[in-house]
Design a protein around this motif. Sequence first.
Motif, PDB file in Angstrom:
ATOM      1  N   ARG A  68       0.944  -1.175  -0.163  1.00  0.00           N
ATOM      2  CA  ARG A  68       0.036   0.036   0.036  1.00  0.00           C
ATOM      3  C   ARG A  68       0.739   1.221   0.012  1.00  0.00           C
ATOM      4  O   ARG A  68       0.350   2.436  -0.764  1.00  0.00           O
ATOM      5  CB  ARG A  68      -0.943  -0.098   1.002  1.00  0.00           C
ATOM      6  CG  ARG A  68      -1.916  -0.814   0.960  1.00  0.00           C
ATOM      7  CD  ARG A  68      -2.922  -0.787   2.135  1.00  0.00           C
ATOM      8  NE  ARG A  68      -3.911  -1.894   2.007  1.00  0.00           N
ATOM      9  CZ  ARG A  68      -4.799  -2.073   3.049  1.00  0.00           C
ATOM     10  NH1 ARG A  68      -5.002  -1.464   4.175  1.00  0.00           N
ATOM     11  NH2 ARG A  68      -5.876  -3.125   2.874  1.00  0.00           N
ATOM     12  N   LEU A  69       2.067   1.223   0.688  1.00  0.00           N
ATOM     13  CA  LEU A  69       2.890   2.278   0.624  1.00  0.00           C
ATOM     14  C   LEU A  69       3.638   2.588  -0.373  1.00  0.00           C
ATOM     15  O   LEU A  69       4.292   3.895  -0.841  1.00  0.00           O
ATOM     16  CB  LEU A  69       3.836   2.208   1.886  1.00  0.00           C
ATOM     17  CG  LEU A  69       3.162   2.267   3.312  1.00  0.00           C
ATOM     18  CD1 LEU A  69       4.310   1.882   4.340  1.00  0.00           C
ATOM     19  CD2 LEU A  69       2.436   3.612   3.496  1.00  0.00           C
ATOM     20  N   ILE A  70       3.739   1.683  -1.490  1.00  0.00           N
ATOM     21  CA  ILE A  70       4.620   1.736  -2.520  1.00  0.00           C
ATOM     22  C   ILE A  70       3.745   2.337  -3.782  1.00  0.00           C
ATOM     23  O   ILE A  70       2.767   1.913  -4.115  1.00  0.00           O
ATOM     24  CB  ILE A  70       5.414   0.612  -3.034  1.00  0.00           C
ATOM     25  CG1 ILE A  70       6.372   0.057  -1.933  1.00  0.00           C
ATOM     26  CG2 ILE A  70       6.073   0.498  -4.347  1.00  0.00           C
ATOM     27  CD1 ILE A  70       6.840  -1.638  -2.003  1.00  0.00           C
ATOM     28  N   ARG A  71       4.396   3.466  -4.135  1.00  0.00           N
ATOM     29  CA  ARG A  71       3.459   4.038  -5.302  1.00  0.00           C
ATOM     30  C   ARG A  71       3.915   3.363  -6.469  1.00  0.00           C
ATOM     31  O   ARG A  71       4.958   2.984  -7.118  1.00  0.00           O
ATOM     32  CB  ARG A  71       4.273   5.620  -5.521  1.00  0.00           C
ATOM     33  CG  ARG A  71       3.613   6.482  -6.506  1.00  0.00           C
ATOM     34  CD  ARG A  71       4.248   7.660  -6.410  1.00  0.00           C
ATOM     35  NE  ARG A  71       4.520   8.247  -5.052  1.00  0.00           N
ATOM     36  CZ  ARG A  71       4.777   9.544  -4.933  1.00  0.00           C
ATOM     37  NH1 ARG A  71       5.651  10.102  -5.962  1.00  0.00           N
ATOM     38  NH2 ARG A  71       5.188   9.761  -3.682  1.00  0.00           N
ATOM     39  N   ARG A  72       2.970   3.007  -7.407  1.00  0.00           N
ATOM     40  CA  ARG A  72       2.898   2.365  -8.687  1.00  0.00           C
ATOM     41  C   ARG A  72       2.871   3.286  -9.614  1.00  0.00           C
ATOM     42  O   ARG A  72       2.042   4.268  -9.618  1.00  0.00           O
ATOM     43  CB  ARG A  72       1.793   1.251  -8.845  1.00  0.00           C
ATOM     44  CG  ARG A  72       1.514   0.471  -7.537  1.00  0.00           C
ATOM     45  CD  ARG A  72       2.410  -0.677  -7.831  1.00  0.00           C
ATOM     46  NE  ARG A  72       2.234  -1.666  -6.524  1.00  0.00           N
ATOM     47  CZ  ARG A  72       3.204  -2.038  -6.019  1.00  0.00           C
ATOM     48  NH1 ARG A  72       4.536  -1.966  -6.263  1.00  0.00           N
ATOM     49  NH2 ARG A  72       2.985  -3.004  -5.168  1.00  0.00           N
ATOM     50  N   SER A  73       3.499   3.261 -10.812  1.00  0.00           N
ATOM     51  CA  SER A  73       3.555   4.182 -11.778  1.00  0.00           C
ATOM     52  C   SER A  73       2.584   3.769 -12.976  1.00  0.00           C
ATOM     53  O   SER A  73       2.119   2.765 -12.835  1.00  0.00           O
ATOM     54  CB  SER A  73       4.991   4.173 -12.637  1.00  0.00           C
ATOM     55  OG  SER A  73       5.193   2.714 -13.025  1.00  0.00           O
TER      56      SER A  73
END
Length: 76
Positions: free
Chosen positions: A71-76
């Motif tokens: 949830r904390l990792i930003r997806r491009s």
Amino acid sequence: MLFPPRYAPLVVSVLMTTYMAGLMTLAITLVNTGLEAGFLGRWIKAFLISWPIAFSLITVGRPLVLRLADRLIRRS
């Protein structure tokens, strides 16, 4: 290959907790008692107490931590 892929989470937990508990107990024992006679015995005792706790916490908490990290990792 020693273990089938289905055991990967367990193998990672064993290796990670051994590494972390070993180094943490080494550092804490060294800071608290110094490199005096009996150091190795004190360190081993601390490790044998801390490793099962670390393993249990990681085994139970790993799925929760992985979901939180996802949830904390930003997806491009």
